[in-house]
Motif scaffolding. Structure first.
Motif, short mmCIF file in Angstrom:
data_model
loop_
_atom_site.label_atom_id
_atom_site.label_comp_id
_atom_site.label_asym_id
_atom_site.label_seq_id
_atom_site.Cartn_x
_atom_site.Cartn_y
_atom_site.Cartn_z
N VAL A 550 49.87 67.30 56.14
CA VAL A 550 50.72 68.49 56.11
C VAL A 550 50.18 69.58 55.18
N PRO A 551 49.74 69.26 53.94
CA PRO A 551 49.24 70.34 53.07
C PRO A 551 48.09 71.10 53.72
N LEU A 552 47.19 70.38 54.36
CA LEU A 552 46.04 71.02 54.99
C LEU A 552 46.48 71.92 56.15
N LEU A 553 47.36 71.39 57.00
CA LEU A 553 47.78 72.18 58.17
C LEU A 553 48.56 73.43 57.75
N LEU A 554 49.46 73.28 56.76
CA LEU A 554 50.18 74.46 56.29
C LEU A 554 49.21 75.44 55.65
N GLY A 555 48.25 74.91 54.93
CA GLY A 555 47.26 75.75 54.27
C GLY A 555 46.40 76.52 55.26
N LEU A 556 46.21 75.97 56.45
CA LEU A 556 45.44 76.66 57.49
C LEU A 556 46.27 77.74 58.19
N GLY A 557 47.57 77.77 57.88
CA GLY A 557 48.42 78.81 58.46
C GLY A 557 49.36 78.31 59.55
N ILE A 558 49.33 77.01 59.81
CA ILE A 558 50.22 76.45 60.85
C ILE A 558 51.65 76.39 60.29
N ARG A 559 52.62 76.85 61.11
CA ARG A 559 54.02 76.78 60.69
C ARG A 559 54.88 76.06 61.72
N GLN A 573 59.90 65.31 54.71
CA GLN A 573 59.89 64.93 53.29
C GLN A 573 58.66 65.53 52.60
N ALA A 574 57.52 65.46 53.28
CA ALA A 574 56.29 66.01 52.69
C ALA A 574 56.42 67.52 52.51
N ILE A 575 56.91 68.21 53.53
CA ILE A 575 57.03 69.68 53.45
C ILE A 575 57.92 70.09 52.29
N ARG A 576 59.01 69.37 52.11
CA ARG A 576 59.98 69.73 51.08
C ARG A 576 59.44 69.54 49.66
N ALA A 577 58.29 68.89 49.57
CA ALA A 577 57.70 68.68 48.23
C ALA A 577 56.52 69.61 47.98
N LEU A 578 56.23 70.51 48.93
CA LEU A 578 55.00 71.32 48.82
C LEU A 578 55.27 72.78 48.54
N ARG A 585 45.42 76.90 48.81
CA ARG A 585 44.30 76.61 47.91
C ARG A 585 43.62 75.29 48.33
N PHE A 586 44.46 74.33 48.64
CA PHE A 586 43.92 73.02 49.04
C PHE A 586 43.11 73.15 50.34
N ALA A 587 43.63 73.90 51.30
CA ALA A 587 42.92 74.05 52.58
C ALA A 587 41.57 74.73 52.36
#
Ligand code: PEP
Ligand code: MG
Length: 613
Positions: A550-559, A573-578, A585-587
């Motif tokens: 999830v961090p990578l995909l959100l970082g690439l701009g996917i919503r 759960q993952a999204i709510r912690a990011l 930055r991670f992407a």
């Protein structure tokens, strides 16, 4: 020529060694495909007796029949050879047990009494090859069992081996997987050499505790179907069918990719504990259902479900999905001899659109081909000759454009259901913009025809999107974006075609890596092409349901992510912690890497972020 004695001796001797040992625990590793723990008796579908109907032939057919037998022998030898080549990955005790058995089988597929007798019966009694094989095997088994020997178990075993090889030959002669999935007893772990996506679609998750097979890869359609059904499953488990015995206990850990046959007390205890922990985790995740999928800094992410069969609809509701991001319509075409017409399709789509009660439903038109070729022939969709390379042949949208009547019926049914709720249409396996243009022309023509007939078609036609699942489509995404209304990135096929690794093939599963920089760069290119035009883009391949990514995909701009319904709570759960800027930055860090192993490390090191709470 070898004497009968010399020929049958190894069959008699070798497995005796195995039978003298007490049945013991064997742990077999495979590919973790669908999480969950199963504890239950083995039901080995390959053990179902192959009872081909008795058949006679005419005198003119003898040569052809002998040729059929020869081909089935070659295929059976190949299968046994393949099993043997995989022995080395098994625990030593399993190897010791299996090797002599496989040798015995190979021997019987040589110049054996069984084959000589079967050939004679074809000639002299004018029997079809499968009938000749069955009769000869029974005759040999009867002779073995009539012998006076104190080792009754040994005689039974030898007779069983002859029957077993006859079953394999019969199965290959009739090209029938001799399995009746309806017979699987409640609570059993289904063990098979291979399960097709169509077989998997017939499984009842309320009855089947788990599934384990020899063949198959992590992101093949069978795997996707099993995840969708929520059946704990391990695929690609080499040596499984030869070690598993019907009715004996087993435990299966779908997250660890482990099958333990004849588990001892400790393994059983551990499985029971894991089962309880899994249930607790589920209950915890269920509490997330009503909470929004929003990052800590307030960025909303749309979480949708992939749907393989309508039986999943209740699961989608439970998971709290915001619509269906990928409705794979192949289920309508599986396990049937004919094609579903427009009315039949309309009925199916209506059920789904109404169940989603106003949430959007993205219907992908038929994506036939590749793994599904066998069934395609049965229902007359594809040409009988699948070509040397089915995955690169007439499949997906290119097949529909060659058979526009299929596409027209599907477009018409979708346009008619659009009155009942919001729908979008997705085109599979696009490789160039002209295909989308051609599909749109057909789409608009169908809409005009329906309007002429007085059918209520929405003024603004439902959006027509393109799957980005080939390297060609990803690299031409800027041109395709001008023809399509939205993109859905199919990472399963994208990884397969980019890396030239079959997603359903266990032998190369170690090379199947959606995190390979080549795949990620293609995803990034396509995502940016869409974002530049402010065009919606989602990820609907299996990557979208992996909380670690999830961090990578959100970082690439996917919503927008679409995934099998049961994955939604963990991803939420993952999204709510990011935090979205951390993700960006991670992407960037990941995309700077060119070494696949380094990317794996980086992504796995994010696990602690996505797994807290
Ligand atoms: C994909 O290829 O990623 C995809 C979503 O389509 P399918 O798995 O049905 O081929
Ligand atoms: Mg695909």
């Amino acid at each position: 020529m070898k004497s009968e004695k010399a020929e049958t001796k190894p069959i008699a001797e070798a497995p005796k060694k195995a039978a003298a040992r007490k049945p013991r625990e064997i742990a077999i590793r495979g590919i973790p495909v669908s999480s969950g723990i199963a504890i239950g008796p083995v039901f080995d579908t390959t053990e179902v007796p192959a009872e081909a109907p008795r058949r006679s032939i005419g005198a003119g057919e003898v040569e052809a029949e002998k040729q059929r037998l020869a081909e089935a022998v070659t295929l059976s030898r190949k299968q046994i050879g393949k099993l043997k080549s995989r022995l080395s990955v098994l625990p030593e005790e399993a190897q010791e047990e299996l090797e002599p058995l496989l040798d015995a089988y190979a021997m019987m597929l040589g110049n054996s009494r069984l084959l000589r007798g079967a050939r004679k019966r074809i000639e002299a009694e004018l029997l079809a090859a499968e009938t000749a094989v069955q009769d000869e095997a029974e005759a040999i088994a009867t002779i073995i069992l009539a012998q006076k020997d104190d080792d009754r178990a040994g005689l039974n075993r030898r007779a069983g081996e002859v029957r077993e090889i006859a079953r394999r030959l019969t199965r290959n002669l009739t090209a029938t997987p001799f399995r009746s999935l309806k017979e699987v007893p409640e609570g059993a772990i289904l063990v098979a050499e291979e399960l097709t996506p169509a077989d998997a679609a017939l499984l009842d998750p309320a009855r089947i505790a788990g599934v384990a097979t020899e063949e198959g890869g992590a992101d093949g359609h069978t795997a996707i179907m099993l995840r969708a059904l929520g059946i704990p499953s391990v695929l690609g488990a080499s040596g499984l069918t030869e070690s598993a015995v019907r009715g004996e206990p087993a435990v299966l850990d779908g997250s660890a990719g482990l099958v333990v046959l004849r588990p001892g007390e400790r393994a059983l205890e551990k499985a029971k504990e894991s089962l309880a922990a899994f249930a607790r985790e589920r209950a915890k995740l269920a509490k997330l259902r009503r909470l929004p999928a929003v990052t800590t800094d307030g960025e909303p992410v749309e979480l949708q479900a992939n749907l393989e069969i309508p039986a999943e609809l209740p699961l989608i509701a439970q998971a709290g999905a915001q619509g269906i991001g990928l409705l794979r319509t192949e289920f309508l075409f599986m396990n049937r001899e004919d094609l579903p017409d427009e009315e039949a399709q309309l009925a199916a789509y209506t059920q789904i659109v109404e169940a989603m009660a106003g949430d959007p439903v993205t219907i992908r038109v038929l994506d036939w081909g590749g793994e599904k070729d066998m069934e395609a022939q049965a229902s007359g969709i594809a040409p009988t000759h699948a070509g040397p390379n089915p995955a690169l042949g007439l499949r997906g949208l290119r097949l529909l454009l060659k058979r526009p009547e299929l596409l027209e019926a599907q477009f018409a049914a979708i346009l008619r259901v659009a009155e009942r709720g919001p729908v979008r249409i997705l085109l599979p396996l696009v490789t160039n913009p002209a295909e989308v243009r051609q599909a749109r022309e057909i789409y608009e023509r169908v809409a005009r025809r329906l309007r002429r007939k007085g059918v209520g078609v929405p003024e603004k036609l439902p959006e027509l999107g393109a799957m980005i699942e080939t390297p060609g489509a990803a690299l031409a995404a800027d041109a395709i974006a001008l023809e399509a209304d939205f993109f859905a990135i199919g990472t399963n096929d994208l990884a397969m075609y980019t890396l030239a690794v079959d997603r359903a093939e266990s032998e190369v599963s170690h090379l199947y890596d959606p995190l390979h920089p080549a795949v990620l760069r293609l995803m990034q290119f396509a995502t940016e092409a869409a974002l530049r035009l402010r065009m919606p883009v989602s990820v609907c391949g299996e990557m979208g349901g992996n909380p670690r990514l999830v961090p990578l995909l959100l970082g690439l701009g996917i919503r927008c992510l679409s995934m099998n319904a049961s994955a939604i709570p963990r991803v939420k759960q993952a999204i709510r912690a990011l935090d979205i800027s951390d993700c960006a930055r991670f992407a960037r860090r990941v995309m700077e890497q060119s070494d696949p192993e380094r990317i794996q490390e980086l992504v796995m090191s994010q696990g602690h972020v996505t797994e807290r709470n």
